[in-house]
Design a protein around this motif. Structure first.
Motif, PDB file in Angstrom:
ATOM      1  N   ALA A 126      -6.677 -23.526 -24.085  1.00  0.00           N
ATOM      2  CA  ALA A 126      -7.319 -22.427 -24.816  1.00  0.00           C
ATOM      3  C   ALA A 126      -8.489 -21.867 -24.029  1.00  0.00           C
ATOM      4  N   ASP A 127      -9.323 -22.743 -23.443  1.00  0.00           N
ATOM      5  CA  ASP A 127     -10.452 -22.269 -22.652  1.00  0.00           C
ATOM      6  C   ASP A 127      -9.987 -21.529 -21.410  1.00  0.00           C
ATOM      7  N   THR A 128      -8.934 -22.043 -20.785  1.00  0.00           N
ATOM      8  CA  THR A 128      -8.399 -21.357 -19.594  1.00  0.00           C
ATOM      9  C   THR A 128      -7.945 -19.955 -19.958  1.00  0.00           C
ATOM     10  N   ARG A 129      -7.289 -19.820 -21.097  1.00  0.00           N
ATOM     11  CA  ARG A 129      -6.830 -18.496 -21.542  1.00  0.00           C
ATOM     12  C   ARG A 129      -8.010 -17.575 -21.820  1.00  0.00           C
ATOM     13  N   LEU A 130      -9.044 -18.099 -22.469  1.00  0.00           N
ATOM     14  CA  LEU A 130     -10.204 -17.268 -22.778  1.00  0.00           C
ATOM     15  C   LEU A 130     -10.903 -16.801 -21.506  1.00  0.00           C
ATOM     16  N   ARG A 131     -11.008 -17.685 -20.527  1.00  0.00           N
ATOM     17  CA  ARG A 131     -11.633 -17.285 -19.261  1.00  0.00           C
ATOM     18  C   ARG A 131     -10.842 -16.164 -18.598  1.00  0.00           C
ATOM     19  N   LEU A 132      -9.528 -16.270 -18.655  1.00  0.00           N
ATOM     20  CA  LEU A 132      -8.683 -15.231 -18.055  1.00  0.00           C
ATOM     21  C   LEU A 132      -8.859 -13.906 -18.789  1.00  0.00           C
ATOM     22  N   LEU A 133      -8.873 -13.958 -20.119  1.00  0.00           N
ATOM     23  CA  LEU A 133      -9.088 -12.732 -20.888  1.00  0.00           C
ATOM     24  C   LEU A 133     -10.440 -12.115 -20.552  1.00  0.00           C
ATOM     25  N   ALA A 134     -11.464 -12.955 -20.452  1.00  0.00           N
ATOM     26  CA  ALA A 134     -12.809 -12.446 -20.191  1.00  0.00           C
ATOM     27  C   ALA A 134     -12.908 -11.809 -18.815  1.00  0.00           C
ATOM     28  N   GLU A 135     -12.312 -12.431 -17.803  1.00  0.00           N
ATOM     29  CA  GLU A 135     -12.375 -11.837 -16.458  1.00  0.00           C
ATOM     30  C   GLU A 135     -11.562 -10.550 -16.378  1.00  0.00           C
ATOM     31  N   THR A 136     -10.533 -10.449 -17.199  1.00  0.00           N
ATOM     32  CA  THR A 136      -9.704  -9.249 -17.176  1.00  0.00           C
ATOM     33  C   THR A 136     -10.500  -8.010 -17.557  1.00  0.00           C
ATOM     34  N   VAL A 137     -11.472  -8.128 -18.450  1.00  0.00           N
ATOM     35  CA  VAL A 137     -12.170  -6.950 -18.968  1.00  0.00           C
ATOM     36  C   VAL A 137     -13.393  -6.569 -18.139  1.00  0.00           C
ATOM     37  N   LEU A 138     -13.680  -7.289 -17.068  1.00  0.00           N
ATOM     38  CA  LEU A 138     -14.867  -7.012 -16.263  1.00  0.00           C
ATOM     39  C   LEU A 138     -14.535  -6.096 -15.092  1.00  0.00           C
ATOM     40  N   GLN A 139     -15.431  -5.148 -14.813  1.00  0.00           N
ATOM     41  CA  GLN A 139     -15.311  -4.232 -13.673  1.00  0.00           C
ATOM     42  C   GLN A 139     -16.597  -4.308 -12.851  1.00  0.00           C
TER      43      GLN A 139
ATOM     44  N   ASP B 187     -22.738 -10.527  -7.857  1.00  0.00           N
ATOM     45  CA  ASP B 187     -22.245 -11.656  -7.072  1.00  0.00           C
ATOM     46  C   ASP B 187     -21.447 -12.560  -8.001  1.00  0.00           C
ATOM     47  N   GLU B 188     -20.916 -13.653  -7.440  1.00  0.00           N
ATOM     48  CA  GLU B 188     -20.053 -14.504  -8.243  1.00  0.00           C
ATOM     49  C   GLU B 188     -20.806 -15.159  -9.388  1.00  0.00           C
ATOM     50  N   GLU B 189     -22.028 -15.564  -9.142  1.00  0.00           N
ATOM     51  CA  GLU B 189     -22.804 -16.225 -10.192  1.00  0.00           C
ATOM     52  C   GLU B 189     -23.012 -15.313 -11.395  1.00  0.00           C
ATOM     53  N   SER B 190     -23.401 -14.057 -11.138  1.00  0.00           N
ATOM     54  CA  SER B 190     -23.638 -13.135 -12.245  1.00  0.00           C
ATOM     55  C   SER B 190     -22.338 -12.762 -12.939  1.00  0.00           C
ATOM     56  N   LEU B 191     -21.245 -12.672 -12.178  1.00  0.00           N
ATOM     57  CA  LEU B 191     -19.956 -12.358 -12.795  1.00  0.00           C
ATOM     58  C   LEU B 191     -19.505 -13.498 -13.700  1.00  0.00           C
ATOM     59  N   LEU B 192     -19.648 -14.724 -13.234  1.00  0.00           N
ATOM     60  CA  LEU B 192     -19.253 -15.864 -14.062  1.00  0.00           C
ATOM     61  C   LEU B 192     -20.134 -15.994 -15.293  1.00  0.00           C
ATOM     62  N   ALA B 193     -21.392 -15.576 -15.186  1.00  0.00           N
ATOM     63  CA  ALA B 193     -22.260 -15.584 -16.358  1.00  0.00           C
ATOM     64  C   ALA B 193     -21.741 -14.617 -17.422  1.00  0.00           C
ATOM     65  N   LEU B 194     -21.247 -13.466 -16.980  1.00  0.00           N
ATOM     66  CA  LEU B 194     -20.653 -12.513 -17.921  1.00  0.00           C
ATOM     67  C   LEU B 194     -19.395 -13.099 -18.556  1.00  0.00           C
ATOM     68  N   ARG B 195     -18.543 -13.664 -17.720  1.00  0.00           N
ATOM     69  CA  ARG B 195     -17.308 -14.271 -18.237  1.00  0.00           C
ATOM     70  C   ARG B 195     -17.617 -15.353 -19.260  1.00  0.00           C
ATOM     71  N   ASP B 196     -18.529 -16.251 -18.897  1.00  0.00           N
ATOM     72  CA  ASP B 196     -18.828 -17.378 -19.776  1.00  0.00           C
ATOM     73  C   ASP B 196     -19.497 -16.930 -21.070  1.00  0.00           C
ATOM     74  N   ALA B 197     -20.279 -15.846 -21.001  1.00  0.00           N
ATOM     75  CA  ALA B 197     -20.895 -15.332 -22.221  1.00  0.00           C
ATOM     76  C   ALA B 197     -19.828 -14.838 -23.199  1.00  0.00           C
ATOM     77  N   LEU B 198     -18.806 -14.193 -22.681  1.00  0.00           N
ATOM     78  CA  LEU B 198     -17.716 -13.724 -23.539  1.00  0.00           C
ATOM     79  C   LEU B 198     -16.963 -14.902 -24.142  1.00  0.00           C
ATOM     80  N   VAL B 199     -16.707 -15.931 -23.357  1.00  0.00           N
ATOM     81  CA  VAL B 199     -16.009 -17.116 -23.863  1.00  0.00           C
ATOM     82  C   VAL B 199     -16.838 -17.810 -24.932  1.00  0.00           C
TER      83      VAL B 199
END
Length: 509
Positions: A9-22, A298-310
């Motif tokens: 479930a977490d893997t799916r949520l991470r994928l969904l979250a990264e999909t919506v980022l530009q 950068d990757e750190e800030s992008l992952l922060a966005l992803r993780d916030a959505l999750v």
């Protein structure tokens, strides 16, 4: 140490979250962190001038991005006229919306958008953050101006629809912006939160009319603007507002495509706020793609966005179905792009010299000439050109060249030029600029009616030299000062060239 196992479930949520980022990034090749995120399912990227020094480099970059993720959506701001990314160093080959609106030939607008779309498609761009569908109802607003097709909502609507048809007919998704309309605001959302203070009836009758036309024309994307619209939502800017994005745009207007935010770093919404929190609020309100990284990321800030959505899904702040719906709309746009490219194909030249002269034709047709009786035209000798150099617009991305001194010098060798900024204008400077009375004086301005210091300096020069000619490369005011006044409605090189040709008597029939 054994890392904790992630649940499916977490893997799916991470994928969904990264999909919506530009996100945006630095450089003309994908950094390693971006390659990793693309391979992991990142749904989009946005390119700026720092990524696109020329079309050939851009094409190589987009191919490298797509090698990591064939479905990635590559977006850019390529409006033509004042705002360009792929031609930031030289200026756009097309004069832009205000010139097209002044000509008022929707078929010509569609042709220009199609040519621009083919240029973008050849460079690998999938989503163009254009057209600007804002009605320039307040000519003093600091952010729209010549980016708009005009001040009449009906005219803006028909040209918005024409632009959408042309762009998407070339296989590039159009994006109508800045919903629900940025043209009647007094602030620039790059710097502060603008207020669109009108009643609901006026909003529907004027601001929303071009967006309705874009939707009817099948526009694939709409960009939500960072502006407060109290008649819709007194607490949240439109880009973070469920009443604006879900209830109005999605449900009432019936738009089923991709809703993308304007860049979240813009001070209208950022202003010290946590950007990951803003991303959550935007998606919860109805946005499907979150644009970030105007100032790079950068990757750190992008992952922060992803993780916030999750995390927001886990704590109930964001509904999982809403996140999944947003990701699905990103996938639909990617599928549309692939099918459209197969149907249309590409193959136009990547260089400005290889393209058809459509931009030059528009610039010539858009020229508005006011000539005082007895004014000497064409120029008989090389002029002195004084450029009142207004600061770059916040929507620009890099030092895009503008002005008419260059093309005048080509046509009249011996032309000399002088640029004056606001800090350099003084009575003595104006005296020096107007001193050479044996030669014609051409004053080049941009938005003289809106920028008080430009207007004052212009009239100071005209008091000293009533015979001076004026070239206005921005949004013209109601008066037309100067012995000859040319309104181009564009700061692009093709517009400046058309003005120079007319002044020199070499404008083709």
């Amino acid at each position: 140490m054994i890392s904790p196992r992630r649940s499916p479930a977490d893997t799916r949520l991470r994928l969904l979250a990264e999909t919506v980022l530009q996100p945006a990034f630095a450089g003309t090749t994908p950094p390693d962190w971006l390659r990793r995120r693309l391979a992991a399912g990142l749904g989009g990227v946005v390119l700026f001038a720092r990524n696109t020094p020329d079309a050939e480099t851009t094409a190589a970059l987009t191919a490298a991005l797509r090698a990591e993720n064939p479905e990635v959506i590559v977006a850019a701001d390529e409006e033509g006229g004042q705002v360009t990314r792929l031609e930031s160093a030289t200026g756009s080959s097309w004069p832009g919306n205000a010139a097209l609106g002044h000509v008022d030939d929707p078929e010509l607008t569609e042709q220009v958008a199609a040519e621009l779309g083919r240029f973008l498609a050849e460079a690998g761009i999938d989503l163009d953050y254009a057209p600007t569908a804002d009605v320039n109802s307040d000519p003093a607003n600091p952010v729209i101006g010549v980016r708009s097709f005009g001040a009449d909502a009906d005219a803006v609507a028909r040209h918005t629809a024409a632009f959408v048809r042309g762009m998407q007919g070339a296989g590039v998704a159009a994006c109508a912006k800045h919903f629900p309309g940025h043209g009647d605001t007094g602030l620039d959302s790059h710097h502060d939160l603008p207020l669109l203070d009108l009643d609901l009836e006026t909003l529907h009758r004027r601001e929303l009319l071009p967006f309705r036309a874009a939707i009817q024309a099948g526009v694939r994307s709409v960009m939500a603007g960072h502006l407060l619209v109290p008649c819709l939502d007194r607490d949240n800017p439109a880009s973070l507002s469920r009443p604006a994005l879900t209830e109005l745009l999605r449900e009432e207007l019936g738009f089923q495509g991709l809703i993308v935010t304007d860049a979240l770093e813009m001070k209208a919404v950022h202003r010290g706020a946590d950007i990951p929190e803003l991303a959550v609020r935007a998606v919860a309100a109805g946005a499907d793609a979150v644009c970030v990284g105007m100032q790079r990321t950068d990757e750190e800030s992008l992952l922060a966005l992803r993780d916030a959505l999750v995390t927001a899904v886990h704590d109930g702040t964001l509904d999982e179905e809403r996140l999944a719906d947003a990701a699905e709309r990103v996938h639909r746009l990617a599928a549309w792009r692939q099918e459209a490219r197969r149907s249309v194909g590409t193959g136009v030249p990547r260089t400005a010299a290889g393209r058809a002269p459509l931009g030059r034709l528009v610039a010539r047709r858009a020229l508005e000439v006011h000539r005082r009786p007895g004014a000497a035209l064409p120029l008989g000798e090389a002029p002195v050109v004084v450029t009142l150099a207004a600061p770059a617009h916040a929507a620009l991305d890099g030092p895009t060249a503008w002005g008419a001194a260059g093309p005048l010098a080509e046509l009249r060798p011996g032309t000399t030029g002088l640029g004056l900024t606001e800090n350099q204008v003084s009575s003595e400077a104006l005296d020096r600029a107007a001193a050479e009375t044996s030669r014609p004086l051409v004053v080049v301005v941009r938005d003289a009616a809106r920028l008080a210091w430009v207007g004052r300096a212009l009239h100071g020069l005209l008091e000293r030299r009533p015979d001076a000619m004026v070239v206005e490369l921005g949004w013209p005011g109601t008066d037309r000062p100067g012995a000859v006044h040319l309104a181009t409605r564009s700061p692009s090189p093709v517009a400046a060239r058309a003005a120079a040709e007319l002044l020199c008597g070499s404008l083709p029939d």
